[in-house]
Design an enzyme around this catalytic site. Sequence first.
Site, PDB file in Angstrom:
ATOM      1  N   PHE A   1       0.602  57.732  61.839  1.00  0.00           N
ATOM      2  CA  PHE A   1       0.112  56.605  62.630  1.00  0.00           C
ATOM      3  C   PHE A   1      -0.400  55.514  61.679  1.00  0.00           C
ATOM      4  O   PHE A   1      -1.256  55.783  60.832  1.00  0.00           O
ATOM      5  CB  PHE A   1      -1.005  57.043  63.580  1.00  0.00           C
ATOM      6  CG  PHE A   1      -1.409  55.953  64.527  1.00  0.00           C
ATOM      7  CD1 PHE A   1      -0.606  55.629  65.609  1.00  0.00           C
ATOM      8  CD2 PHE A   1      -2.566  55.228  64.314  1.00  0.00           C
ATOM      9  CE1 PHE A   1      -0.966  54.602  66.472  1.00  0.00           C
ATOM     10  CE2 PHE A   1      -2.930  54.205  65.168  1.00  0.00           C
ATOM     11  CZ  PHE A   1      -2.123  53.897  66.256  1.00  0.00           C
TER      12      PHE A   1
ATOM     13  N   GLY B   1       3.202  43.732  68.824  1.00  0.00           N
ATOM     14  CA  GLY B   1       3.291  44.211  67.449  1.00  0.00           C
ATOM     15  C   GLY B   1       4.141  43.400  66.503  1.00  0.00           C
ATOM     16  O   GLY B   1       3.827  43.291  65.328  1.00  0.00           O
TER      17      GLY B   1
ATOM     18  N   LYS C   1      10.713  55.189  61.604  1.00  0.00           N
ATOM     19  CA  LYS C   1      10.297  56.587  61.416  1.00  0.00           C
ATOM     20  C   LYS C   1      11.464  57.497  61.818  1.00  0.00           C
ATOM     21  O   LYS C   1      11.578  57.891  62.977  1.00  0.00           O
ATOM     22  CB  LYS C   1       9.083  56.900  62.291  1.00  0.00           C
ATOM     23  CG  LYS C   1       7.819  56.161  61.914  1.00  0.00           C
ATOM     24  CD  LYS C   1       6.695  56.571  62.860  1.00  0.00           C
ATOM     25  CE  LYS C   1       5.385  55.928  62.507  1.00  0.00           C
ATOM     26  NZ  LYS C   1       4.325  56.327  63.463  1.00  0.00           N
TER      27      LYS C   1
ATOM     28  N   GLU D   1      11.693  44.215  66.123  1.00  0.00           N
ATOM     29  CA  GLU D   1      10.681  45.232  66.396  1.00  0.00           C
ATOM     30  C   GLU D   1       9.781  45.391  65.180  1.00  0.00           C
ATOM     31  O   GLU D   1      10.257  45.314  64.042  1.00  0.00           O
ATOM     32  CB  GLU D   1      11.362  46.581  66.667  1.00  0.00           C
ATOM     33  CG  GLU D   1      11.737  46.825  68.098  1.00  0.00           C
ATOM     34  CD  GLU D   1      10.575  47.333  68.930  1.00  0.00           C
ATOM     35  OE1 GLU D   1       9.410  47.011  68.622  1.00  0.00           O
ATOM     36  OE2 GLU D   1      10.831  48.048  69.899  1.00  0.00           O
ATOM     37  N   ASP D   2       8.498  45.632  65.389  1.00  0.00           N
ATOM     38  CA  ASP D   2       7.597  45.925  64.284  1.00  0.00           C
ATOM     39  C   ASP D   2       7.873  47.319  63.737  1.00  0.00           C
ATOM     40  O   ASP D   2       7.956  47.532  62.549  1.00  0.00           O
ATOM     41  CB  ASP D   2       6.127  45.784  64.699  1.00  0.00           C
ATOM     42  CG  ASP D   2       5.773  46.595  65.949  1.00  0.00           C
ATOM     43  OD1 ASP D   2       6.691  47.077  66.647  1.00  0.00           O
ATOM     44  OD2 ASP D   2       4.568  46.717  66.248  1.00  0.00           O
TER      45      ASP D   2
ATOM     46  N   ASP E   1      -1.447  48.021  65.855  1.00  0.00           N
ATOM     47  CA  ASP E   1      -2.867  48.177  66.189  1.00  0.00           C
ATOM     48  C   ASP E   1      -3.225  49.602  66.581  1.00  0.00           C
ATOM     49  O   ASP E   1      -2.360  50.438  66.827  1.00  0.00           O
ATOM     50  CB  ASP E   1      -3.225  47.256  67.355  1.00  0.00           C
ATOM     51  CG  ASP E   1      -2.680  47.755  68.688  1.00  0.00           C
ATOM     52  OD1 ASP E   1      -3.456  47.838  69.651  1.00  0.00           O
ATOM     53  OD2 ASP E   1      -1.464  48.065  68.785  1.00  0.00           O
TER      54      ASP E   1
ATOM     55  N   ARG F   1      -4.386  44.497  64.099  1.00  0.00           N
ATOM     56  CA  ARG F   1      -3.155  43.691  64.058  1.00  0.00           C
ATOM     57  C   ARG F   1      -3.209  42.606  62.986  1.00  0.00           C
ATOM     58  O   ARG F   1      -2.199  42.231  62.429  1.00  0.00           O
ATOM     59  CB  ARG F   1      -2.898  43.018  65.400  1.00  0.00           C
ATOM     60  CG  ARG F   1      -2.487  43.957  66.488  1.00  0.00           C
ATOM     61  CD  ARG F   1      -1.938  43.191  67.686  1.00  0.00           C
ATOM     62  NE  ARG F   1      -1.855  43.996  68.881  1.00  0.00           N
ATOM     63  CZ  ARG F   1      -0.876  44.855  69.156  1.00  0.00           C
ATOM     64  NH1 ARG F   1       0.101  45.034  68.299  1.00  0.00           N
ATOM     65  NH2 ARG F   1      -0.890  45.533  70.280  1.00  0.00           N
TER      66      ARG F   1
ATOM     67  N   ASP G   1       9.839  54.185  66.396  1.00  0.00           N
ATOM     68  CA  ASP G   1       9.540  55.602  66.217  1.00  0.00           C
ATOM     69  C   ASP G   1      10.361  56.415  67.218  1.00  0.00           C
ATOM     70  O   ASP G   1      11.493  56.765  66.924  1.00  0.00           O
ATOM     71  CB  ASP G   1       8.040  55.910  66.215  1.00  0.00           C
ATOM     72  CG  ASP G   1       7.248  55.202  67.292  1.00  0.00           C
ATOM     73  OD1 ASP G   1       7.780  54.954  68.384  1.00  0.00           O
ATOM     74  OD2 ASP G   1       6.071  54.907  67.046  1.00  0.00           O
TER      75      ASP G   1
END
Length: 177
Positions: free
Chosen positions: A153, A46, A132, A100-101, A160, A166, A104
């Site tokens: 989401f 990610g 998040k 990190e992308d 993805d 992506r 959560d």
Amino acid sequence: MIQLHDLQFEPYLSEKEINEAIDKLAEQLNRDYEGDTPVFLGVLNGAFMFASEIIKRFKGDCEVSFVKLGSYEGTRSTGDVKTLLGLNQSLKGRRVVLIEDIVDTGNTLEEINEILKKEGVADYKVLTLFFKPEAYKKSIKIDYKGMEIPNKFIVGYGLDYDGLGRNLTEVYKRKEQ
């Protein structure tokens, strides 16, 4: 509106908004790591687009490495993080910026925290493009947050849905039924 597999997604964040967030994060990193040689540790798959943009904007010397972990099936976290591809260099005594992308639940972070402790890093900071807060259940500090978003989401910009999306330069959220 876009369709990925069986789900529809609607536009959520523009490429311009994403780039503005990355510019701000890069400014902070350039200040905080001036005169240092950090190791940027990207979490695949990610974070590949985000990592590339952050590293291009970093003005000092740095090293780059990647780790691959996974915990998603479809649109839900399994809660079970599996190490898929480990580190290829020693990080002992190094300053690390974990890229990190999205953060959560924090399960992936918890796993990487254990890896970095075992490696004996001097210190590490967590850098994420998307955060998040309502989904986050851990106590690991998130040092750099590009954008705080609701617990929806999303796909695009490295994120993805079962392998698709992506490559999108904008971010889309799952369309509510």
